[in-house]
Design a protein around this motif. Structure first.
Motif, short mmCIF file in Angstrom:
data_model
loop_
_atom_site.label_atom_id
_atom_site.label_comp_id
_atom_site.label_asym_id
_atom_site.label_seq_id
_atom_site.Cartn_x
_atom_site.Cartn_y
_atom_site.Cartn_z
N ARG A 74 0.82 -1.22 0.00
CA ARG A 74 0.00 0.00 0.00
C ARG A 74 0.85 1.27 0.00
O ARG A 74 0.37 2.35 -0.33
N MET A 75 2.14 1.16 0.36
CA MET A 75 3.01 2.33 0.41
C MET A 75 3.36 2.85 -0.98
O MET A 75 3.85 3.98 -1.11
N GLY A 76 3.13 2.06 -2.03
CA GLY A 76 3.44 2.52 -3.37
C GLY A 76 4.91 2.32 -3.72
O GLY A 76 5.71 1.84 -2.92
N PRO A 77 5.29 2.72 -4.93
CA PRO A 77 6.65 2.41 -5.41
C PRO A 77 7.73 3.35 -4.92
O PRO A 77 8.90 3.08 -5.10
N PHE A 78 7.38 4.48 -4.30
CA PHE A 78 8.39 5.50 -4.00
C PHE A 78 8.75 5.60 -2.52
O PHE A 78 9.73 6.25 -2.17
N ALA A 79 7.97 5.02 -1.65
CA ALA A 79 8.29 5.08 -0.22
C ALA A 79 9.50 4.19 0.08
O ALA A 79 9.75 3.21 -0.62
N PRO A 80 10.29 4.53 1.09
CA PRO A 80 11.42 3.66 1.46
C PRO A 80 10.92 2.31 1.93
O PRO A 80 9.82 2.21 2.50
N LYS A 81 11.72 1.28 1.71
CA LYS A 81 11.33 -0.08 2.07
C LYS A 81 12.46 -0.75 2.86
O LYS A 81 13.64 -0.41 2.71
#
Length: 632
Positions: free
Chosen positions: A251-258
Motif C-alpha cells: 500500500r506504500m506505493g513504489p516510492f516510499a522507502p522499504k
C-alpha cells in the motif's frame, strides 16, 4: 465441496487484497484495519520514548529554577553557573549532537530501528542518571557533551522510521502525535519538578540531583522495552499476518522507502545533499529550531520573568504545553485530511510570530503569559513542514539523508538559541524575542517559495531515480500544462493526474542529440600518433593514464545510473500493472455483487438456478470469471 471451497478462499486472500481497487470500500476497510494495528503497536512506544527524551534533554531548564527560592540549593548556586555559564552548558550539548546526528539514520537502517533506537535510549538514560554526580561547572560540561553523543539521532531516526510505515497523507498526523509528546513532556516536566522540589535534602541530595535520577531511570527501562517490542519494517512485522505484511508493504506505493532497500546508496546521498531542496529545507528548519529551543530551555525562565518564582514558575509551564498539544495535533490532522501542507505551515508560523511579538512589545504579565501559549505551538508549523520534506525524496538513502541531514543542520540552532536569552536581558528579553520573531518570519518566506516551486499537495513531488525532483543534471521546463517535467540523463518524465484523479507517471526515452564534432577532429593536418591497443582522444592522440581513469570512472557512474533508471522503470511498470489488476478485480467483484444470490459461486456449492438442463440432456453452467455459459 464446502470444505474445498473453505480452504480455497485463504489461498487467494493475499493476491486478491493486493489487486483490489484502492478506491473500493473493501480495500479501504482492510487498510484502516492494518493502519490501526500499526498505530497501536508503534505510536505508544515512540511517544513514550520521545516524552522521556525531551524530559531528559530539557530538564536542565527545570533544574535551573528548581529550589531557586532556597539559598544554596539551586543548580545555579551549587555549580556556580554565573554569567553566561548556563548558556554555554546548554550550547555544548548541540556540538556532538549535530555531528553524530547526520549519519545516525544510515546506522538505523543498517542495525534496524528497534536496536538502534533502544541503544540511544539506554545510553542517554545512563548519562542522565550520572548527571546527579556532578559537583562543578566542568563536570556539567562533560556530562552535557556525553548526553549529546548519546541522544544524537533519536528525533530524525523516528521521523525516518515513520516513512516506512505511513503514506504521505498519513505522516503529519502521526508525526504530530509523536512531537506533541514534547508538550506532554513540558507539562509533566513542570509537575515532576514541582514534586521533586520538596525532596531537596533527602539522602543528602539537592532537588536538581533527584530530578536527574528520577528522569533517567525510566529512559533505561523504556529502551529495553523498545528493543523487544518495536517492529522494524512492514515486511518483517511479527504482529501482522503474512497477508497483512504484504498488504502493508504494497500500500506504500513504489516510492516510499522499504526495508528491502540498500543500506546506503552513495549516488543518492550525493545527489540529495547537492540539491537546492536540501539546503532550502535545512535553512527553514534552522529558523524554526531556534524557536523550539528557546521555548524548551527558557520557558521556565521567561515565566519567572513575569514575577513567579520556585514551584509557581514550574506549574505555570503546564497550561501552555497543554494548549500546544491540541493545536499541534489539530493542525497536522487537518493537513493530512486536506492533503495540503504550505497553508498549514504558514498558519502555525503566524501563531508563533504573534507570540514573540507580544513578548517583545507588551508589558502586562497576563498578555505576555498568553504569548507563551503561542510560542509553545512551534511544532504546529514544524510537523507539516517535515511531512512535506519526506514527500520530496524517495528510497531509503535519500529519505535518511533528507531527514537526518536537515534536522542535524537545524539543530545547530541549539548552539545559538541559548545566547539569545542572556540573564542580563531579563525581564523583557528583547533580543531573543525579536530574533526569534524574525527567524520564524524568514522561515515563512522560504515556505512560500517552496509552495511556488513544489506545489501544495502532500503527495510525492516529481519522484524519479533515487531523489524526488533532485539530482545533478536536471532541468525544469514548462510542459504545456501537463505538470513539471524533469530532464535527467536523457530521460523525460511528466507527473499528472488521469481522468479518475489517479496519479500517473509517464516516462519516455528522449531521442539522442547528434554530437557536434570538434574542430580538432575535423583537422586533417594534425598528425596522428595512435598507439595500438590504447584508447584515443578526439584528436587521435592516445589518452593519458589520468584520462583513462576518468573515462573508466564516468563509464562506471553511467552504468550505475542506467541500472537505477531500469530499476525505477520496472517499479513503475509493476505499479501500473498492479493498478490495472486492481481495477479488473474491482469490476469483477461488481459484476458478482450484481448477480442474484442464487448465482453466487464464491464460498458455496453452485445453486440450482445457476446449473440448468437444456434440451437434449446437455448441461449449461455459469462461468463466474466471464459471465458466459459452459456447456457439457
Amino acid at each position: 465441496m464446502e470444505s474445498a471451497a473453505a480452504t480455497a478462499v485463504p489461498a487467494t486472500v493475499l493476491d486478491s487484497h493486493l489487486h483490489l481497487d484502492p478506491d473500493s470500500a473493501e480495500y479501504k476497510a482492510i487498510e484502516r484495519r492494518i493502519v490501526r494495528k500499526q498505530d497501536w503497536r508503534i505510536m505508544p512506544l515512540i511517544c513514550l520514548a520521545y516524552l522521556l527524551n525531551y524530559l531528559d534533554r530539557t530538564n536542565l531548564g527545570n533544574a535551573r529554577t528548581l529550589n531557586s527560592d532556597k539559598p544554596g540549593e539551586s543548580l545555579v548556586e551549587a555549580l556556580d553557573l554565573r554569567g553566561l555559564r548556563y548558556n554555554i552548558v546548554v550550547a555544548v550539548f548541540f556540538i556532538p549532537y549535530v555531528l553524530f546526528e547526520f549519519p545516525s539514520n544510515i546506522a538505523l537502517k543498517y542495525f534496524t530501528p528497534s536496536k538502534w533506537i533502544a541503544r540511544i535510549m539506554v545510553s542517554w538514560g545512563i548519562v542522565t542518571i550520572c548527571s546527579a554526580a556532578v559537583t562543578n561547572y566542568a563536570g556539567l560540561i562533560a556530562v552535557r557533551i556525553a548526553l549529546g553523543i548519546a541522544e544524537a539521532g533519536f528525533f530524525p531516526g523516528v521521523i525516518f522510521y515513520l516513512t516506512y510505515w505511513y503514506k504521505t497523507d498519513e505522516r503529519a498526523t502521526r508525526m504530530s502525535i509523536f512531537a506533541a509528546s514534547v508538550a506532554v513532556a513540558g507539562a509533566f516536566g513542570g509537575l515532576i519538578a514541582t514534586g521533586v522540589s520538596y525532596m531537596s535534602g533527602m539522602a543528602g541530595l539537592h532537588g536538581w540531583q533527584w530530578l536527574f535520577i528520577l528522569e533517567g531511570i525510566p529512559a533505561v527501562l523504556c529502551g529495553i522495552l523498545v528493543y523487544f517490542a518495536l517492529p522494524d519494517f512492514p515486511e518483517t512485522a511479527k504482529f501482522l499476518t503474512p497477508e497483512e505484511r504484504a498488504f502493508a508493504a504494497h500500500r506504500m506505493g513504489p516510492f516510499a522507502p522499504k526495508g528491502t532497500d540498500k543500506h546506503f546508496d552513495k549516488a543518492d546521498a550525493i545527489a540529495c545533499v547537492k540539491s537546492w531542496q536540501f539546503w532550502a529545507f535545512a535553512v527553514t528548519y534552522f529558523c524554526y529550531a531556534n524557536s523550539l529551543n528557546a521555548f524548551g530551555y527558557f520557558a521556565p525562565t521567561i515565566i519567572s520573568s513575569l514575577g513567579f518564582k520556585g514551584a509557581d514558575a514550574q506549574l505555570l509551564t503546564v497550561p501552555p504545553n497543554a494548549f500546544a498539544f491540541f493545536i499541534i495535533i489539530g493542525n497536522a490532522w487537518h493537513s493530512d485530511r486536506s492533503k495540503e501542507r504550505p497553508l498549514h505551515i504558514l498558519a502555525g508560523s503566524t501563531l508563533v510570530m504573534t507570540g514573540y511579538l507580544i513578548l517583545a512589545v507588551v508589558r502586562h504579565w497576563g498578555v505576555r503569559y498568553m504569548g507563551v501559549f503561542f510560542i509553545a505551538c512551534t511544532n504546529a508549523a514544524v510537523i507539516p513542514f517535515l511531512a512535506l520534506r519526506t514527500a520530496t525524496v524517495t528510497g531509503s538513502t535519500s529519505t535518511a539523508i533528507a531527514t537526518g541531514g536537515v534536522i542535524a543542520f537545524s539543530n545547530s540552532a541549539g548552539a545559538v538559541a541559548p545566547f539569545l536569552f542572556p540573564s542580563s536581558d531579563s525581564p523583557t528579553y528583547l533580543m531573543g524575542n525579536w530574533t526569534c520573531f524574525a527567524l520564524v518570519g524568514l522561515a515563512a518566506l522560504v515556505v512560500c517559495f517552496l509552495w511556488f516551486r513544489l506545489g501544495s499537495s502532500s503527495e510525492y513531488k516529481n519522484t524519479f531515480v533515487g531523489v524526488a525532483g533532485e539530482g545533478a543534471g536536471e532541468a525544469e521546463k514548462d510542459d504545456g500544462g501537463v505538470g513539471p517535467v524533469k530532464e535527467r540523463d536523457g530521460w523525460e518524465r511528466a507527473d499528472s493526474f488521469d481522468d479518475d484523479g489517479e496519479w500517473e507517471a509517464v516516462t519516455s526515452k528522449k531521442p539522442s542529440r547528434p554530437s557536434t564534432p570538434s574542430s580538432a577532429s575535423l583537422s586533417a593536418s594534425a598528425p596522428s600518433r595512435t598507439i595500438p591497443g590504447l584508447p584515443t582522444a578526439a584528436n587521435g592522440q592516445p589518452l593519458t593514464k589520468k584520462q583513462r581513469e576518468n573515462a573508466a570512472k564516468k563509464s562506471k557512474e553511467q552504468a550505475a545510473r542506467d541500472a537505477k533508471e531500469q530499476e525505477q522503470e520496472e517499479r513503475l511498470r509493476q505499479y501500473r500493472r498492479e493498478q490495472e489488476k486492481a481495477k479488473l478485480a474491482a469490476d469483477q467483484a461488481a459484476r458478482v455483487r450484481a448477480r442474484p444470490k442464487s448465482q453466487n459461486f464464491f464460498g458455496s456449492e453452485p445453486q440450482p438456478a445457476a446449473n440448468k438442463v437444456v434440451g437434449g440432456g446437455m448441461h449449461a453452467s455459469l462461468n463466474p470469471a466471464s459471465d458466459s455459459l459452459i456447456w457439457d
